[in-house]
Design a protein around this motif. Structure first.
Motif, mmCIF file in Angstrom:
data_model
loop_
_atom_site.group_PDB
_atom_site.id
_atom_site.type_symbol
_atom_site.label_atom_id
_atom_site.label_comp_id
_atom_site.label_asym_id
_atom_site.label_seq_id
_atom_site.Cartn_x
_atom_site.Cartn_y
_atom_site.Cartn_z
ATOM 1 N N GLU A 90 0.884 -1.154 0.000
ATOM 2 C CA GLU A 90 0.000 0.000 0.000
ATOM 3 C C GLU A 90 0.926 1.208 0.000
ATOM 4 O O GLU A 90 1.814 1.325 0.849
ATOM 5 C CB GLU A 90 -0.885 -0.003 1.240
ATOM 6 N N ILE A 92 1.364 5.083 0.306
ATOM 7 C CA ILE A 92 0.648 6.246 0.840
ATOM 8 C C ILE A 92 1.476 7.502 0.579
ATOM 9 O O ILE A 92 2.698 7.505 0.787
ATOM 10 C CB ILE A 92 0.377 6.054 2.349
ATOM 11 N N ARG A 94 1.535 11.639 1.491
ATOM 12 C CA ARG A 94 0.947 12.610 2.432
ATOM 13 C C ARG A 94 1.460 14.011 2.128
ATOM 14 O O ARG A 94 2.668 14.195 1.943
ATOM 15 C CB ARG A 94 1.347 12.266 3.869
ATOM 16 N N ALA A 98 -1.851 13.818 9.048
ATOM 17 C CA ALA A 98 -3.205 13.460 9.470
ATOM 18 C C ALA A 98 -3.188 11.969 9.800
ATOM 19 O O ALA A 98 -2.172 11.290 9.570
ATOM 20 C CB ALA A 98 -4.223 13.740 8.365
ATOM 21 N N GLY A 99 -4.284 11.474 10.348
ATOM 22 C CA GLY A 99 -4.446 10.038 10.575
ATOM 23 C C GLY A 99 -3.279 9.418 11.324
ATOM 24 O O GLY A 99 -2.811 9.955 12.328
ATOM 25 N N SER A 100 -2.810 8.277 10.807
ATOM 26 C CA SER A 100 -1.803 7.502 11.541
ATOM 27 C C SER A 100 -0.479 8.239 11.677
ATOM 28 O O SER A 100 0.225 8.078 12.670
ATOM 29 C CB SER A 100 -1.595 6.134 10.887
ATOM 30 N N ASP A 129 -1.600 -4.621 7.866
ATOM 31 C CA ASP A 129 -0.850 -3.792 6.903
ATOM 32 C C ASP A 129 0.320 -3.036 7.557
ATOM 33 O O ASP A 129 0.326 -1.803 7.618
ATOM 34 C CB ASP A 129 -1.787 -2.754 6.243
ATOM 35 N N ASP A 175 -3.924 13.389 2.024
ATOM 36 C CA ASP A 175 -3.134 12.169 1.817
ATOM 37 C C ASP A 175 -3.977 11.165 1.046
ATOM 38 O O ASP A 175 -5.180 11.378 0.858
ATOM 39 C CB ASP A 175 -2.634 11.566 3.161
ATOM 40 N N PHE A 176 -3.355 10.098 0.586
ATOM 41 C CA PHE A 176 -4.096 9.060 -0.142
ATOM 42 C C PHE A 176 -3.256 7.796 -0.240
ATOM 43 O O PHE A 176 -2.049 7.823 -0.008
ATOM 44 C CB PHE A 176 -4.505 9.533 -1.550
ATOM 45 N N LYS A 177 -3.944 6.709 -0.608
ATOM 46 C CA LYS A 177 -3.294 5.401 -0.747
ATOM 47 C C LYS A 177 -3.443 4.901 -2.187
ATOM 48 O O LYS A 177 -4.528 4.997 -2.758
ATOM 49 C CB LYS A 177 -3.961 4.422 0.218
ATOM 50 N N ASP A 196 -12.845 6.826 -0.158
ATOM 51 C CA ASP A 196 -12.433 5.730 0.737
ATOM 52 C C ASP A 196 -10.920 5.715 0.920
ATOM 53 O O ASP A 196 -10.428 5.212 1.937
ATOM 54 C CB ASP A 196 -12.808 4.367 0.120
ATOM 55 N N THR A 197 -10.198 6.175 -0.073
ATOM 56 C CA THR A 197 -8.734 5.985 -0.071
ATOM 57 C C THR A 197 -7.955 7.313 0.003
ATOM 58 O O THR A 197 -6.723 7.288 -0.074
ATOM 59 C CB THR A 197 -8.283 5.229 -1.342
ATOM 60 N N ARG A 199 -7.803 11.465 1.842
ATOM 61 C CA ARG A 199 -8.376 12.477 2.740
ATOM 62 C C ARG A 199 -8.561 13.753 1.939
ATOM 63 O O ARG A 199 -7.588 14.284 1.379
ATOM 64 C CB ARG A 199 -7.475 12.736 3.955
ATOM 65 N N ARG A 215 -15.206 6.669 9.687
ATOM 66 C CA ARG A 215 -14.281 6.118 10.695
ATOM 67 C C ARG A 215 -14.525 6.754 12.066
ATOM 68 O O ARG A 215 -14.437 6.097 13.090
ATOM 69 C CB ARG A 215 -12.827 6.403 10.303
HETATM 70 O O1 C5P Z 1 -4.659 5.765 8.322
HETATM 71 P P1 C5P Z 1 -3.607 6.546 7.581
HETATM 72 O O2 C5P Z 1 -3.459 7.949 8.105
HETATM 73 O O3 C5P Z 1 -2.286 5.829 7.523
HETATM 74 O O4 C5P Z 1 -4.139 6.668 6.083
HETATM 75 C C1 C5P Z 1 -3.445 7.438 5.124
HETATM 76 C C2 C5P Z 1 -4.284 7.494 3.844
HETATM 77 O O5 C5P Z 1 -4.337 6.229 3.223
HETATM 78 C C3 C5P Z 1 -5.735 7.917 4.067
HETATM 79 O O6 C5P Z 1 -6.146 8.736 2.982
HETATM 80 C C4 C5P Z 1 -6.504 6.608 4.043
HETATM 81 O O7 C5P Z 1 -7.812 6.791 3.542
HETATM 82 C C5 C5P Z 1 -5.672 5.772 3.088
HETATM 83 N N1 C5P Z 1 -5.668 4.346 3.431
HETATM 84 C C6 C5P Z 1 -6.388 3.438 2.658
HETATM 85 N N2 C5P Z 1 -6.373 2.102 2.960
HETATM 86 C C7 C5P Z 1 -5.660 1.639 3.984
HETATM 87 C C8 C5P Z 1 -4.916 2.526 4.790
HETATM 88 C C9 C5P Z 1 -4.936 3.872 4.489
HETATM 89 O O8 C5P Z 1 -7.031 3.840 1.684
HETATM 90 N N3 C5P Z 1 -5.660 0.327 4.243
#
Ligand code: C5P
Length: 234
Positions: A90, A92, A94, A98-100, A129, A175-177, A196-197, A199, A215
């Motif tokens: 995955e 990512i 940024r 944000a988030g994690s 993951d 951010d995005f994945k 979904d993937t 922010r 979430r």
């Molecule tokens: O949770 P985190 O901050 O690491 O997520 C970073 C970005 O990756 C966010 O935009 C989140 O939607 C996306 N993501 C995802 N699928 C995952 C983990 C994160 O789409 N399994």
């Protein structure tokens, strides 16, 4: 194109074989999960939003030189794609903390970053993951050096294109994945790009327009997904 047996069912999508061994059909569901499936729910209309938005963005990226798995949209929820072998990473990107990342580094959400951050996780539900670095990916054989270099440069280019695009509709891409696939020796952008993937924050109000609303039980989830669709003109 004939839709044949189901090959796979994931948290948000089903994948079906077709009568062409090189192609498959992705069928987007309304099911929503978070925290690796611990939280479950439904976001009404999400499958349609994610299918149409992903296809719109993949076409935009293709037009700017990013090769993707997209072949053609078949219906509101179904898309014909090239049958790739997913690289188990995955990826990512940024632009703001944000988030994690905000949690791990003790940063306030929305903290400016001096440059984009590129992160890799090993795609494995059983292990949640886990975040890895390039050295882990090479040592364990998840991808080759050439693949990681290609994936990294594609991910950063996707970031530039998407930041510019979303800014034009008053959305900040926080951010995005991304996920990538192997297809006849080529690396293609695969999976989806959707609320979904990613922010998405409104540029002026910083209102969240993405899955964080689900979430974090913030309400207004369907409305946020529709708002992004409307701004894109879909
Ligand atoms: O949770 P985190 O901050 O690491 O997520 C970073 C970005 O990756 C966010 O935009 C989140 O939607 C996306 N993501 C995802 N699928 C995952 C983990 C994160 O789409 N399994």
């Amino acid at each position: 194109m004939k839709k044949m047996e189901q090959l796979y069912e994931g948290k948000a999508k089903k994948v079906f074989a077709t009568d062409d061994a090189d192609l498959c059909i992705v069928d987007y569901k309304d099911d929503a999960t978070a925290f690796n499936g611990q939280k479950k729910g439904t976001i009404i209309g999400k499958g349609v939003v994610n299918n149409k938005m992903s296809n719109y963005l993949f076409k935009l990226l293709e037009s700017k030189g990013i090769p993707t798995h997209l072949v053609e949209q078949l219906s509101d929820r179904e898309t014909l794609v090239k049958k790739v072998e997913i690289v188990p990473l995955e990826v990512i990107v940024r632009n703001k903390a944000a988030g994690s990342m905000a949690k791990r580094l003790g940063l306030k959400e929305g903290t400016e970053l001096l440059c984009p951050v590129l992160e890799f996780s090993y795609k494995c539900d059983e292990l949640d993951d886990p975040m890895i670095n390039e050295s882990h990916a090479l040592a364990v054989g998840y991808a080759t050096k050439e693949e990681i270099d290609k994936i990294s440069s594609m991910a950063l280019k996707v970031n530039e294109i998407l930041c510019e695009f979303f800014r034009s509709v008053n959305i900040e891409l926080i951010d995005f994945k991304l996920e990538f696939g192997r297809y006849h020796g080529e690396i293609l952008l695969a999976d989806e790009i959707s609320p979904d993937t990613c922010r998405f924050w409104d540029v002026n109000t910083h209102e969240k327009l993405d899955k964080d609303r689900f979430r974090r039980d913030m309400g207004g989830v369907e409305e946020a997904y529709q708002e992004v669709m409307g701004r894109i003109g879909l």
